[in-house]
Structures are given as structure tokens and as C-alpha cells.
Enzyme design. Structure first.
Site, mmCIF file in Angstrom:
data_model
loop_
_atom_site.group_PDB
_atom_site.id
_atom_site.type_symbol
_atom_site.label_atom_id
_atom_site.label_comp_id
_atom_site.label_asym_id
_atom_site.label_seq_id
_atom_site.Cartn_x
_atom_site.Cartn_y
_atom_site.Cartn_z
ATOM 1 C CG ASP A 76 -1.815 -1.233 1.246
ATOM 2 O OD1 ASP A 76 -2.317 -1.606 0.181
ATOM 3 O OD2 ASP A 76 -1.978 -1.833 2.326
ATOM 4 C CG HIS A 106 -3.443 -5.257 2.610
ATOM 5 N ND1 HIS A 106 -2.970 -4.330 1.697
ATOM 6 C CD2 HIS A 106 -3.559 -6.417 1.916
ATOM 7 C CE1 HIS A 106 -2.784 -4.920 0.532
ATOM 8 N NE2 HIS A 106 -3.145 -6.183 0.636
HETATM 9 P P1 NAD Z 1 -0.053 -18.406 -5.443
HETATM 10 O O1 NAD Z 1 -1.228 -19.298 -5.533
HETATM 11 O O2 NAD Z 1 0.678 -18.071 -6.682
HETATM 12 O O3 NAD Z 1 1.003 -19.005 -4.420
HETATM 13 C C1 NAD Z 1 0.652 -19.465 -3.166
HETATM 14 C C2 NAD Z 1 1.584 -20.586 -2.788
HETATM 15 O O4 NAD Z 1 1.217 -21.029 -1.483
HETATM 16 C C3 NAD Z 1 1.493 -21.824 -3.728
HETATM 17 O O5 NAD Z 1 2.782 -22.134 -4.223
HETATM 18 C C4 NAD Z 1 0.958 -22.914 -2.824
HETATM 19 O O6 NAD Z 1 1.464 -24.203 -3.124
HETATM 20 C C5 NAD Z 1 1.447 -22.426 -1.462
HETATM 21 N N1 NAD Z 1 0.763 -23.036 -0.335
HETATM 22 C C6 NAD Z 1 -0.553 -23.336 -0.189
HETATM 23 N N2 NAD Z 1 -0.760 -23.926 0.991
HETATM 24 C C7 NAD Z 1 0.437 -23.990 1.617
HETATM 25 C C8 NAD Z 1 0.882 -24.483 2.859
HETATM 26 N N3 NAD Z 1 0.041 -25.054 3.715
HETATM 27 N N4 NAD Z 1 2.183 -24.389 3.161
HETATM 28 C C9 NAD Z 1 3.050 -23.816 2.301
HETATM 29 N N5 NAD Z 1 2.708 -23.337 1.101
HETATM 30 C C10 NAD Z 1 1.410 -23.428 0.772
HETATM 31 O O7 NAD Z 1 -0.536 -17.055 -4.710
HETATM 32 P P2 NAD Z 1 0.237 -15.667 -4.607
HETATM 33 O O8 NAD Z 1 -0.123 -14.815 -5.742
HETATM 34 O O9 NAD Z 1 1.675 -15.938 -4.322
HETATM 35 O O10 NAD Z 1 -0.486 -15.022 -3.300
HETATM 36 C C11 NAD Z 1 -0.312 -15.588 -2.041
HETATM 37 C C12 NAD Z 1 -1.107 -14.840 -0.988
HETATM 38 O O11 NAD Z 1 -0.617 -13.509 -0.826
HETATM 39 C C13 NAD Z 1 -2.592 -14.675 -1.323
HETATM 40 O O12 NAD Z 1 -3.357 -14.907 -0.177
HETATM 41 C C14 NAD Z 1 -2.699 -13.226 -1.755
HETATM 42 O O13 NAD Z 1 -3.992 -12.708 -1.571
HETATM 43 C C15 NAD Z 1 -1.700 -12.586 -0.818
HETATM 44 N N6 NAD Z 1 -1.227 -11.264 -1.214
HETATM 45 C C16 NAD Z 1 -1.043 -10.350 -0.217
HETATM 46 C C17 NAD Z 1 -0.571 -9.084 -0.516
HETATM 47 C C18 NAD Z 1 -0.336 -8.077 0.568
HETATM 48 O O14 NAD Z 1 -0.202 -6.888 0.269
HETATM 49 N N7 NAD Z 1 -0.230 -8.473 1.817
HETATM 50 C C19 NAD Z 1 -0.291 -8.743 -1.858
HETATM 51 C C20 NAD Z 1 -0.493 -9.689 -2.839
HETATM 52 C C21 NAD Z 1 -0.973 -10.950 -2.505
HETATM 53 C C1 LMR Z 2 -2.945 -6.483 -3.197
HETATM 54 O O1 LMR Z 2 -3.190 -5.458 -2.553
HETATM 55 O O2 LMR Z 2 -2.507 -6.440 -4.353
HETATM 56 C C2 LMR Z 2 -3.124 -7.822 -2.544
HETATM 57 O O3 LMR Z 2 -3.747 -7.721 -1.312
HETATM 58 C C3 LMR Z 2 -3.738 -8.833 -3.429
HETATM 59 C C4 LMR Z 2 -5.181 -8.581 -3.714
HETATM 60 O O4 LMR Z 2 -5.982 -9.500 -3.520
HETATM 61 O O5 LMR Z 2 -5.515 -7.489 -4.176
#
Ligand code: NAD
Ligand code: LMR
Length: 338
Positions: A172, A199
Site C-alpha cells: 500500500d 490492508h
Molecule cells: P499463489 O497461488 O501463486 O502461491 C501461493 C503458494 O502457497 C502456492 O505455491 C501454494 O502451493 C502455497 N501453499 C498453499 N498452501 C500452503 C501451505 N500449507 N504451506 C506452504 N505453502 C502453501 O498465490 P500468490 O499470488 O503468491 O499469493 C499468495 C497470498 O498472498 C494470497 O493470499 C494473496 O492474496 C496474498 N497477497 C497479499 C498481498 C499483501 O499486500 N499483503 C499482496 C499480494 C498478494
Molecule cells: C494487493 O493489494 O494487491 C493484494 O492484497 C492482493 C489482492 O488480492 O488485491
């Protein structure tokens, strides 16, 4: 070659890989095989403060580790398969968690709760058992609920230290900084914006009035930039059209926050950045987790800063944030039975 020049570029741009002290740290990434996990592992491998990188996922982490381990920076890398979580956590000082499912168009972050809550709880349980002194950085959504889940899970195990659990809200801040630079034509290095609250949509509260560039923005331009900061995640989800949410910008923001924490842990003074932590700021209203500027130090959270003076518009944004945040936090706590 790419990694070195990318690292040099990033360092000069943002102090992403800045290091002021020699002590180095073992860092684990849980979910290292995913869209965020892979580029985050790459960036952490380039961070001179990371001496050892432990990559875990239920699928694909050994492959990511083999790949990343060829990068010619000094840290070691090891990958762990699905049944090797405890081994992956042995001796780690910092655990970054991007494990869990991402959004598809039309979903809110809260729609991820049913899947991600148990993933995060189980990973936190393992951290509490194997490396209870570790600092935990939660990326998995919905952050407003997953951070209370981690905290309550550790509390149940008797090992919760509020100085060591962080929700990563840096994306953010990165977005707000970039969007403000775009609108004003300034260098992003000169347009940092403090973002407080949580967030997700209305819980994301940018404090543009505290920035010399930001306070000049008024009227429709103000409404537009605030909306873009609050809903920047939706922009990416829509553009990826079913293939997930922000991964590359998140990896950048996650590596940047990790580097800030490592600099604090190694004794650098004055490392201050917004992060979602157990916080006294609105605890009297039943909101005991909140993102605000936090000084990071040798024990993690050193000092939680007040949010400072708000404009009338920001007072309204905060008023919209608090009830939503309270609900999200309570949902996370209830999941763990707190
Ligand atoms: P993705 O599906 O590409 O990757 C997630 C990974 O987690 C996969 O490789 C999967 O195998 C793994 N996984 C699932 N269960 C697991 C477990 N028990 N132990 C270990 N690994 C496990 O998803 P992504 O795009 O990398 O996003 C991941 C998370 O981050 C989502 O929840 C997304 O919403 C969040 N996210 C948060 C922010 C933020 O600002 N905080 C920003 C973007 C995404
Ligand atoms: C973001 O802000 O990009 C992440 O929290 C992923 C989402 O679901 O938007």
C-alpha cells in the site's frame, strides 16, 4: 547478471538492499513456490543481510531453491518439500508467509478467509513449535484477519510476542508513493506516503496531508488518488483476468519490508515503516491490531508511532476504516477460538 544489475538498480532506487551492519540472518519463505514466493525468494537471495534462505512450499520449493541458489550472492539456499516444514524452520530468525490462495476478479480479500485461515494457522503453529523466537511477516490475505490468527495461535501455544508478528502492508505504501509521484511528476524517492489502518479497500487509509506533495492534491484529484491507493489490488486482479493478484510488486514490497526488519534487528537506528501489528492506538475501541508507522529495532517492534494530525477527509477515511477493521480482526480471532 540480471539479478546483479536489478539488485543495483533497486538499491539505488529504494534502499531495498541497504545494509549497515555485518550480522546476518536465516530467513524462511513459506509458500516459496508461488507467484509471490518465487520472486520474493529471488530478491531475498540478493539481500546481503540474508545469510541463509530456507524455502518451503507444499509444492515446488526444492526446484525454486535449486534455481535461486545459482545466483552469485553469498547467502546459502535450501529447499524443503511438503513433509519437511519443521526442518525448514530450524534456526530461522525471520519467517515470511505468502502461502495461500490469491483473489480472482469479483472476489474480496475476505472471500479468501475460508481457505487461507487454516493454512496460516497451521504454519504459525509450526513456527511456534520449532522456532518460537522467530519474527513472522504475514503476506497471506486477508491480512486484517490472518495476522490476528497468527497472534492468537502463538498465544495459545504460550509463545506470542507482539514485537515479533507483522502484517506486511508495504505494498500500500509502495503504491501510494508511486501513484503520488505519477500525479505530481516528482521522483518517487521524494513522495513517500504513510498509509495506516489495515490492508483491504476502506481499511487502507493514506495520509496524504502529511506529505508535502500529497497535501497539494485536492478535490476530484484527491478522491481519485485515494480510490486508486485503496483499490490498487483490484486493478491488478482485473488486469491478470483470473490468473491471480499482485505478485511482482508484492515481492518487491515484501523484500523491502524484510530488509527494513533485518536492518532494525542488526541495530540500525531510525528504521521506521508502516506495518500491521498488535497496537494500542485504537485498542480502547476494541481494535487491537492496526497499521501505523513502527520503528523497528533489535527485538522487532521498538516503537509504535501515533498516526499524527489528520485532514478532515482523512478523519472520514479513518471513521470508515475502523468498524470494518474491527470486524476483520474479530473474525480472525474467533477462528482460533479467542
Ligand atoms: P499463489 O497461488 O501463486 O502461491 C501461493 C503458494 O502457497 C502456492 O505455491 C501454494 O502451493 C502455497 N501453499 C498453499 N498452501 C500452503 C501451505 N500449507 N504451506 C506452504 N505453502 C502453501 O498465490 P500468490 O499470488 O503468491 O499469493 C499468495 C497470498 O498472498 C494470497 O493470499 C494473496 O492474496 C496474498 N497477497 C497479499 C498481498 C499483501 O499486500 N499483503 C499482496 C499480494 C498478494
Ligand atoms: C494487493 O493489494 O494487491 C493484494 O492484497 C492482493 C489482492 O488480492 O488485491
Amino acid at each position: 547478471m540480471f539479478a546483479r544489475s536489478a539488485a543495483r538498480a533497486l538499491k539505488s532506487q529504494s534502499r531495498l538492499f541497504s545494509s549497515s551492519a555485518a550480522r546476518q540472518t536465516k530467513v524462511a519463505v513459506l509458500g516459496a513456490g508461488g507467484g509471490i514466493g518465487q520472486p520474493l525468494s529471488l530478491l531475498l537471495k540478493c539481500d546481503p543481510l540474508v545469510s541463509s534462505l530456507s524455502l518451503y512450499d507444499i509444492r515446488g520449493a526444492p526446484g525454486v531453491a535449486a534455481d535461486v541458489s545459482h545466483i552469485d550472492s553469498s547467502g546459502d539456499v535450501k529447499g524443503y518439500a511438503a513433509d519437511q516444514l519443521d526442518a525448514a524452520l530450524e534456526g530461522v530468525k525471520v519467517v515470511v508467509i505468502p502461502a495461500g490462495v490469491p483473489r480472482k476478479p469479483g472476489m474480496t480479500r475476505d472471500d479468501l478467509f475460508n481457505t487461507n485461515a487454516s493454512i496460516v494457522r497451521d504454519l504459525a503453529t509450526a513456527v511456534g513449535r520449532v522456532s518460537p523466537e522467530a519474527h513472522i511477516l504475514v503476506i497471506s490475505n486477508p491480512v486484517n484477519s490472518t495476522v490476528p490468527i497468527v497472534a492468537e495461535t502463538l498465544a495459545k501455544a504460550g509463545v506470542f510476542d507482539p514485537k515479533r508478528v507483522f502484517g506486511v502492508t508495504s505494498l500500500d505504501v509502495v503504491r501510494a508513493t508511486r501513484f503520488l509521484a505519477e500525479v505530481t511528476g516528482a521522483d518517487p524517492a521524494n513522495t513517500p506516503v504513510t498509509v495506516v489502518g489495515g490492508h483491504s479497500g476502506p481499511t487502507i487509509v493514506p495520509l496524504l496531508s502529511q506529505s508535502s506533495y500529497g497535501k497539494a492534491i485536492t478535490g476530484e484529484s484527491y478522491e481519485k488518488i485515494v480510490h486508486r491507493i485503496q483499490y490498487g489490488g483490484d486493478e491488478v486482479v482485473k488486469a491478470k483476468d483470473g490468473a491471480g493478484s499482485a505478485t511482482l510488486s508484492m515481492a518487491y514490497a515484501g523484500a523491502k519490508f524484510t530488509n527494513s526488519l533485518l536492518r532494525g534487528l542488526t541495530g540500525e537506528k531510525g528504521v521506521v515503516t508502516p506495518t500491521f501489528v498488535k497496537s494500542p492506538l485504537f485498542a480502547d475501541q476494541g481494535i487491537d491490531f492496526f497499521s501505523s508507522n513502527v520503528e523497528l529495532g533489535p527485538n522487532g517492534v521498538e516503537k509504535i508511532h501515533e498516526i499524527g494530525p489528520l485532514s478532515p477527509e482523512e478523519e472520514k477515511l479513518l471513521a470508515a476504516c475502523l468498524p470494518e477493521l474491527k470486524k476483520n480482526i474479530q473474525k480472525g480471532k474467533s477462528f482460533v477460538g479467542a
